[in-house]
Scaffold this active site. Structure first.
Site, short mmCIF file in Angstrom:
data_model
loop_
_atom_site.label_atom_id
_atom_site.label_comp_id
_atom_site.label_asym_id
_atom_site.label_seq_id
_atom_site.Cartn_x
_atom_site.Cartn_y
_atom_site.Cartn_z
CE LYS A 67 4.18 81.36 33.06
NZ LYS A 67 4.01 79.90 33.26
C1 LIG Z 1 5.00 79.19 33.91
C2 LIG Z 1 4.50 77.94 34.51
C3 LIG Z 1 5.13 77.38 35.63
C4 LIG Z 1 6.35 77.98 36.26
O1 LIG Z 1 6.09 79.25 36.81
P1 LIG Z 1 7.32 80.17 37.25
O2 LIG Z 1 6.69 81.42 37.72
O3 LIG Z 1 8.17 80.33 36.05
O4 LIG Z 1 8.02 79.43 38.32
C5 LIG Z 1 4.56 76.25 36.19
N1 LIG Z 1 3.49 75.66 35.65
C6 LIG Z 1 2.89 76.16 34.56
C7 LIG Z 1 1.72 75.45 33.99
C8 LIG Z 1 3.36 77.32 33.96
O5 LIG Z 1 2.75 77.80 32.89
#
Ligand SMILES: *Cc1c(COP(=O)(O)O)cnc(C)c1O
Length: 486
Positions: free
Chosen positions: A118
């Site tokens: 993210k």
């Molecule tokens: C948020 C997250 C996901 C999922 O991502 P999405 O965009 O909600 O599908 C997968 N792995 C990690 C480590 C995350 O932080």
């Protein structure tokens, strides 16, 4: 302006907006999500990246982001904030690629400040926010729900920024210690953590309800940076372009993505729609497998959320699927709104076969339980591959299970550093991964958060009490028996 890209709501009832307005608004007023009015052509950005294998990540990012931003941000300002954002990453490639053999690759998306993918979007989005708000002499209150990583990544992107206050809701007791501490140990006057007695879906429902409360929304200038914000999806398109160019060298590439809210996965679909040669997109789920079931059966059914060792994917409803449904239903916002209303009311909804057929041409999905996840971590390591975290392991497991064409490369996205989930990784491998230097003393830092029930009025009162938006009346006192710890 003729060529200015505008954004429309997936529910068709909000007026089109330009990028800056969409960035600040987050969710559309009709409850929908914003998508571009048309998909820009990114084949030029892709070709330039294929032609220059050593091209810096930030250069690709500017190339990819520019058409989406239009004239909301000047090219010089965009370049400087993107370069500054990716300067915060601790690997020279920003998103390095590791080959597993047999055309299988892992892209490491955990070299940012909070060690999860993210950061790749939010470090840019936080700077875009501050920039656009400063231009307008405005302030906002950012509210978000997190199942783990969004919160810390959003907090790191927004901390100490003058134009923003940020309030992050997390489900009490349902995020890992490391994840919680990455949020609650940030000691900044504009950062506020709330532990909600409930699930991640309860937190997400509270955020949606705050947005639906127009008076409240206007009073605190409510905004969002969770994966419903278009700017996040946009910034995530960059690493699909980087990976496809490096690994495919102009030819088709497939991706396998551990996904929950479908935000990361949808960025891959955007890259494909914008002309990046992507053959196959694989959805990897844990036991909270609404997406996998939907792709197999055409029926979307809400199930209770079960806790897993990949908690960032512990969701019951995938918000960003709405953006894909909008495309599949011929961009008919009224039909999308109707479908989602039925889903809300009945807890289940089916889409016609002709809607699903184009999706199945390039999407596949597989789900894995915790034992399978741990054994994937172990087997990848035994084969000489990297230590994966549980989310990345689901990406690799899904990529292996669903790969259609062994002659074109498959890139599996590793979305978190293994040290974010030390217990699961230790169980799988026998050794405990260490946090990188900048987080080494995390477990010793003081935590700050309040604990609240999953009640809209209580949560709104808290948000209002901390918001610095000038129109807000004097702060209400939050009583200490709610668990205030600061
Ligand atoms: C948020 C997250 C996901 C999922 O991502 P999405 O965009 O909600 O599908 C997968 N792995 C990690 C480590 C995350 O932080």
């Amino acid at each position: 302006m003729e060529d200015r890209l505008r954004y429309v709501s997936t529910r068709g009832q909000s007026p089109p907006l330009d990028f800056a307005d969409v960035l600040v608004a987050g969710l559309a007023t009709d409850g929908g999500l914003y998508v571009p009015e048309h998909w820009p052509d990114l084949s030029g950005a892709f070709e330039r990246t294929v032609a220059a294998p050593g091209r810096p990540y930030a250069d690709v990012a500017v190339d990819v982001i520019e058409p989406f931003v239009g004239d909301s941000v000047s090219p010089d300002d965009l370049r400087s904030l993107v370069v500054d954002a990716y300067d915060q990453f601790d690997h020279p490639d920003v998103a390095p690629l590791v080959e597993l053999g047999g055309g299988m690759w892992v892209m490491e998306l955990f070299h940012g400040p909070t060690l999860a993918f993210k950061d790749y979007a939010l470090q840019v989005v936080g700077r875009l926010f501050d920039h656009v708000l400063a231009q307008r002499d405005q302030r906002v209150t950012i509210v978000g729900a997190t199942s783990g990583d969004t919160g810390s990544a959003a907090i790191e992107a927004c901390r100490d920024r003058e134009a923003l206050d940020i309030v992050i809701l997390h489900p009490h007791g349902r995020v890992s210690d490391v994840q919680r501490r990455q949020m609650t140990t940030v000691d900044s006057m504009n950062v506020h953590n709330v532990a909600i007695d409930g699930t991640f879906d309860d937190c997400q429902d509270l955020v949606k309800a705050m947005f639906a409360d127009t008076a409240f929304r206007d009073a605190v200038h409510l905004s969002a940076v969770n994966s419903i914000n278009w700017a996040r999806v946009m910034a995530q398109v960059v690493y699909y372009v980087v990976a496809a160019a490096k690994v495919g060298r102009g030819g088709p590439v497939s991706f396998s993505v551990p996904t929950g809210n479908f935000g990361n996965m949808f960025a891959g679909e955007v890259a494909r729609r914008c002309g990046v040669p992507i053959r196959q997109l694989v959805i990897g789920s844990n036991r909270n497998d609404i997406l996998t079931r939907f792709l197999r059966t055409g029926t979307m059914t809400m199930e209770p959320v079960v806790p897993t060792i990949s908690p960032s994917m512990d969701i019951g409803v995938s918000s960003n699927l709405e953006r894909l449904l909008f495309e599949l239903m011929g961009r008919d916002g009224v039909a999308v709104a109707d479908l989602l209303t039925r889903f809300r009311d009945d807890g289940t909804v089916s889409v016609p076969v002709d809607v699903l057929a184009p999706l199945r041409e390039h999407f596949d999905a597989a789900s894995f339980d915790d034992d399978q996840t741990r054994s994937t971590i172990a087997s990848v390591l035994a084969e000489g591959g990297p230590v994966l975290d549980p989310h990345g392991a689901i990406g690799v497991a899904a990529g292996r299970a669903c790969r259609r064409d062994a002659t074109s490369p498959m890139v599996c996205l590793a979305t978190a550093h293994p040290a974010k989930f030390p217990d699961a990784v230790e169980e799988a491998t026998g050794s405990r991964p260490r946090l990188p230097g900048r987080l080494a003393d995390l477990m010793d830092r003081a935590e700050h958060f309040v604990r609240l029930p999953a009640e809209l009025t209580e949560v709104e009162a808290f948000v209002q009490s901390v918001s610095r938006v000038p129109s807000v009346p004097p702060a209400k006192v939050v009583s200490p028996d709610r668990g205030t710890s600061r």
